[in-house]
Design an enzyme around this catalytic site. Structure first.
Site, PDB file in Angstrom:
ATOM      1  N   THR A 118     -17.668 -44.123  12.665  1.00  0.00           N
ATOM      2  CA  THR A 118     -19.051 -45.598  12.658  1.00  0.00           C
ATOM      3  C   THR A 118     -18.555 -45.965  14.001  1.00  0.00           C
ATOM      4  O   THR A 118     -16.875 -46.676  14.336  1.00  0.00           O
ATOM      5  CB  THR A 118     -18.835 -45.690  11.510  1.00  0.00           C
ATOM      6  OG1 THR A 118     -19.355 -45.307  10.336  1.00  0.00           O
ATOM      7  CG2 THR A 118     -19.633 -46.933  11.711  1.00  0.00           C
ATOM      8  N   PHE A 142     -24.730 -40.010   7.431  1.00  0.00           N
ATOM      9  CA  PHE A 142     -25.758 -41.037   6.565  1.00  0.00           C
ATOM     10  C   PHE A 142     -25.405 -40.289   5.333  1.00  0.00           C
ATOM     11  O   PHE A 142     -26.228 -39.979   4.085  1.00  0.00           O
ATOM     12  CB  PHE A 142     -26.941 -40.814   6.521  1.00  0.00           C
ATOM     13  CG  PHE A 142     -27.453 -41.179   8.852  1.00  0.00           C
ATOM     14  CD1 PHE A 142     -27.656 -41.818   8.548  1.00  0.00           C
ATOM     15  CD2 PHE A 142     -27.516 -39.866   9.243  1.00  0.00           C
ATOM     16  CE1 PHE A 142     -27.430 -42.642   9.985  1.00  0.00           C
ATOM     17  CE2 PHE A 142     -27.849 -40.276  10.200  1.00  0.00           C
ATOM     18  CZ  PHE A 142     -27.290 -41.407  10.617  1.00  0.00           C
ATOM     19  N   ARG A 144     -22.949 -40.846   1.104  1.00  0.00           N
ATOM     20  CA  ARG A 144     -22.648 -41.769  -0.119  1.00  0.00           C
ATOM     21  C   ARG A 144     -21.709 -41.403  -0.594  1.00  0.00           C
ATOM     22  O   ARG A 144     -21.330 -40.199  -0.958  1.00  0.00           O
ATOM     23  CB  ARG A 144     -23.898 -41.725  -1.169  1.00  0.00           C
ATOM     24  CG  ARG A 144     -25.115 -41.688  -1.113  1.00  0.00           C
ATOM     25  CD  ARG A 144     -25.962 -41.809  -1.837  1.00  0.00           C
ATOM     26  NE  ARG A 144     -26.689 -40.158  -2.104  1.00  0.00           N
ATOM     27  CZ  ARG A 144     -27.029 -39.452  -2.794  1.00  0.00           C
ATOM     28  NH1 ARG A 144     -27.448 -40.227  -4.572  1.00  0.00           N
ATOM     29  NH2 ARG A 144     -26.193 -38.396  -2.893  1.00  0.00           N
ATOM     30  N   GLU A 145     -20.765 -42.597  -0.640  1.00  0.00           N
ATOM     31  CA  GLU A 145     -19.703 -42.104  -1.374  1.00  0.00           C
ATOM     32  C   GLU A 145     -19.279 -41.393  -2.625  1.00  0.00           C
ATOM     33  O   GLU A 145     -20.186 -41.925  -3.840  1.00  0.00           O
ATOM     34  CB  GLU A 145     -19.314 -43.764  -1.465  1.00  0.00           C
ATOM     35  CG  GLU A 145     -17.526 -43.843  -2.471  1.00  0.00           C
ATOM     36  CD  GLU A 145     -17.090 -45.099  -2.831  1.00  0.00           C
ATOM     37  OE1 GLU A 145     -16.606 -44.829  -3.968  1.00  0.00           O
ATOM     38  OE2 GLU A 145     -17.612 -46.227  -2.432  1.00  0.00           O
ATOM     39  N   ASN A 250     -29.811 -52.296  -8.030  1.00  0.00           N
ATOM     40  CA  ASN A 250     -29.420 -52.229  -9.612  1.00  0.00           C
ATOM     41  C   ASN A 250     -28.245 -52.862  -9.061  1.00  0.00           C
ATOM     42  O   ASN A 250     -27.709 -52.812  -8.399  1.00  0.00           O
ATOM     43  CB  ASN A 250     -28.109 -50.348  -9.366  1.00  0.00           C
ATOM     44  CG  ASN A 250     -27.777 -50.762 -11.400  1.00  0.00           C
ATOM     45  OD1 ASN A 250     -28.051 -51.514 -11.889  1.00  0.00           O
ATOM     46  ND2 ASN A 250     -26.713 -50.242 -11.478  1.00  0.00           N
ATOM     47  N   CYS A 259     -18.732 -48.593   4.492  1.00  0.00           N
ATOM     48  CA  CYS A 259     -19.246 -48.797   5.626  1.00  0.00           C
ATOM     49  C   CYS A 259     -19.864 -50.155   5.614  1.00  0.00           C
ATOM     50  O   CYS A 259     -20.164 -50.716   6.547  1.00  0.00           O
ATOM     51  CB  CYS A 259     -20.291 -47.242   5.323  1.00  0.00           C
ATOM     52  SG  CYS A 259     -19.228 -46.030   5.397  1.00  0.00           S
ATOM     53  N   LYS A 262     -17.587 -53.379   7.192  1.00  0.00           N
ATOM     54  CA  LYS A 262     -17.805 -53.460   8.476  1.00  0.00           C
ATOM     55  C   LYS A 262     -18.908 -52.796   9.667  1.00  0.00           C
ATOM     56  O   LYS A 262     -18.796 -53.860  10.636  1.00  0.00           O
ATOM     57  CB  LYS A 262     -16.524 -52.280   9.159  1.00  0.00           C
ATOM     58  CG  LYS A 262     -17.059 -50.979   8.558  1.00  0.00           C
ATOM     59  CD  LYS A 262     -16.275 -49.576   8.577  1.00  0.00           C
ATOM     60  CE  LYS A 262     -16.527 -48.706   8.686  1.00  0.00           C
ATOM     61  NZ  LYS A 262     -15.640 -47.608   9.170  1.00  0.00           N
ATOM     62  N   ASP A 263     -19.573 -52.648   8.436  1.00  0.00           N
ATOM     63  CA  ASP A 263     -21.451 -51.832  10.002  1.00  0.00           C
ATOM     64  C   ASP A 263     -22.078 -53.399   9.698  1.00  0.00           C
ATOM     65  O   ASP A 263     -22.117 -53.560  10.604  1.00  0.00           O
ATOM     66  CB  ASP A 263     -22.134 -50.831   9.366  1.00  0.00           C
ATOM     67  CG  ASP A 263     -21.336 -49.700   9.519  1.00  0.00           C
ATOM     68  OD1 ASP A 263     -19.978 -49.850   9.740  1.00  0.00           O
ATOM     69  OD2 ASP A 263     -21.808 -48.564   8.750  1.00  0.00           O
TER      70      ASP A 263
END
Length: 394
Positions: A118, A142, A144-145, A250, A259, A262-263
Site C-alpha cells: 500500500t 484487496f 482480508r486478514e 458486525n 490496513c 493507516k489507509d
C-alpha cells in the site's frame, strides 16, 4: 516465468503461493525463521488456505534471505514489503520499497517490478524520477486478514496499473494480470489496467469505504446500546436492503489491523487542501468508538479487566493496531488493572501489561472480560463478558 516476491506477510506469501502454481517463485525475506518455515511447507501466519496449499499443493516455491539468489534474473519482482503511516509526522514510510528497488537497480534492472504494498497516491509516478531505468507497475491487493490466499483465488477484481507517461508498459500490466488470473480458481474476473495514480486511489478509497461501514455500524450500535435497543434486530432489518447488503456490519470495538487505520489516515492526508468532511469523520468516529467502549467498562467499576485476545478477528494472529489496545491504555490511565489472554504471545508481558497464559486463571482473576470477538472458550463466564459481537463471524 521466474518471479521473485519481496516480503512474506499476508500479501507476499499469498501472492507467492498463487503464482507458484504455474511459475517458478522465490520468496525473499529478511527473517530467517519465516524463510525456514516456508521451506518446511509450514505457514508463518494464520491463514487456512495458505497452510493447506503449502502442505498439500505441488508449488514451485522456495524462500530465501539471500538477495543474490533471489534477484538472479527474474522476469518479475513483486514488492510486498510493509509500509506504515505516521499520523503525527504525516509521513508514509515507503523505505522498504525503495530498499528493494535499489537491489533491483543493481542486480536485475531489466526486470518488470510490480508493487503490491500500500502506497500514497502519486508514489509510483514519483519513483520514475528516483529510478528512471526501472519498469515499475502498481497492483493493489484487496485481501482480508486470515483469508489472503482465498481472496487471491477468488478475486473480486484484478487491477494492474502502469504510469501514464509509459504507455508501452500496458502490455506488461496485462501480462502480469493474466498471471494472477491463471493462478485463480475464479476465472470470470474483471481486469482493470488504469494509470498508477488512479490505482493507488482505488486502493485507499476502497479501504476507507470499508472503514466507513465499520464506523457506521459501530455508531449504530452505540446509539442502540445507550437507548436500550436491540442492535441485532436493527442491523438485520437494514442489511436486507440490497443497496446496503449484509457485510461489514458486525459491531466491534473499532476498526484496526494492517490496513484500515493507516489507509484512512493516509487518504485523509491526501485530502490536504481538498474540501472534505466525511474522511475526517471516519477517522474521528473510530477514536470516539474506542472512548465509548472504555467508558462503558469504567461504568461497571471493575478492579481488574481481562482482555480476551489482542487479535482483530477470529482465526487470526494479527494484533497490529488492534482497537482493543487503545482501550487497554485508556483503562490503565484510569487506574484499572488490565490482564491479557493471548495464546500467540509467549512472553509474560506486552506493552507493560501482564499476560496470563492459563485461561482458567485468566477468567477467575478478572471482574470484566473484554472480547472483541466471541469464542466458545468464554461460554462458561458469560456474566463477565463485555462484547459487541452480534454475529460471531469474521
Amino acid at each position: 516465468m521466474k518471479i521473485t516476491v519481496a516480503g512474506t506477510g499476508y500479501v507476499g506469501l499469498s501472492i507467492s503461493i498463487l503464482l507458484a502454481q504455474n511459475n517458478n517463485v522465490t520468496a525473499c525475506d529478511i527473517v530467517q525463521k519465516k524463510v525456514d518455515l516456508i521451506n518446511s511447507k509450514k505457514s508463518p501466519i494464520v491463514d487456512k488456505e495458505i497452510s493447506e496449499y503449502l502442505e498439500t499443493k505441488p508449488l514451485n516455491l522456495k524462500a530465501t534471505c539471500d538477495t543474490n539468489q533471489a534477484y538472479a534474473s527474474p522476469d518479475y519482482v513483486v514488492i510486498a514489503t510493509p509500509t506504515n503511516y505516521d499520523s503525527e509526522k504525516n509521513f508514509f514510510d515507503t523505505s522498504s520499497i525503495e530498499a528493494v528497488l535499489k537491489i533491483v537497480e543493481q542486480k536485475c534492472p531489466e526486470t518488470i517490478v510490480v508493487i503490491k504494498s500500500t502506497i500514497p497516491v502519486g508514489y509510483t509516478e514519483s519513483l520514475y524520477k528516483a529510478f528512471p531505468k526501472l519498469n515499475i507497475l502498481f497492483s493493489p491487493e484487496f485481501l482480508r486478514e486470515g483469508h489472503a490466499l482465498f481472496d487471491n483465488l477468488y478475486p473480486s477484481r484484478i487491477v494492474v496499473s502502469y504510469p501514464k507517461n509509459k504507455p508501452e508498459l500496458e502490455v506488461q500490466a496485462k501480462a502480469f494480470a493474466q498471471l494472477l488470473l491463471d493462478g485463480a480458481i475464479k476465472k470470470d474476473v474483471e481486469i482493470l489496467t488504469p494509470n498508477c495514480t488512479e490505482a493507488e486511489a482505488i486502493k485507499l478509497f476502497a479501504n476507507t469505504y470499508l472503514a466507513l461501514r465499520v464506523a457506521y455500524f459501530n455508531e449504530l450500535d452505540t446509539y442502540a446500546e445507550l437507548r436500550d435497543l436491540n442492535t441485532k434486530q436493527i442491523i438485520q432489518g437494514i442489511s436486507l436492503d440490497p443497496r446496503i447488503g449484509d457485510f461489514y456490519n458486525n459491531p466491534s470495538f473499532g476498526y484496526g489491523g494492517y490496513c484500515l487505520p493507516k489507509d484512512t489516515k493516509q487518504l485523509l492526508a491526501n485530502f490536504n487542501s481538498v474540501p472534505q468532511n466525511l474522511i475526517q469523520a471516519i477517522v474521528d468516529s473510530n477514536r470516539t468508538r474506542k472512548e465509548f467502549i472504555a467508558h462503558q467498562i469504567l461504568a461497571r467499576k471493575p478492579k481488574t479487566v481481562g482482555i480476551y485476545r489482542l487479535t482483530m478477528k477470529a482465526n487470526s494472529d494479527n494484533f497490529r493496531q488492534s482497537s482493543i489496545q487503545d482501550i487497554m491504555k485508556m483503562l490503565r490511565g484510569e487506574g484499572i488493572a488490565v490482564i491479557i489472554y493471548e495464546p500467540t504471545l509467549k512472553e509474560d508481558s506486552f506493552e507493560n501489561f501482564t499476560v496470563e497464559h492459563n485461561l482458567s486463571s485468566f477468567k477467575n482473576n478478572c471482574d470484566v472480560i473484554l472480547a472483541n470477538r466471541m469464542s466458545d472458550e468464554l461460554k462458561d463466564c458469560t456474566d463477565k463478558i463485555y462484547t459487541r459481537d452480534l454475529f460471531t463471524r469474521d
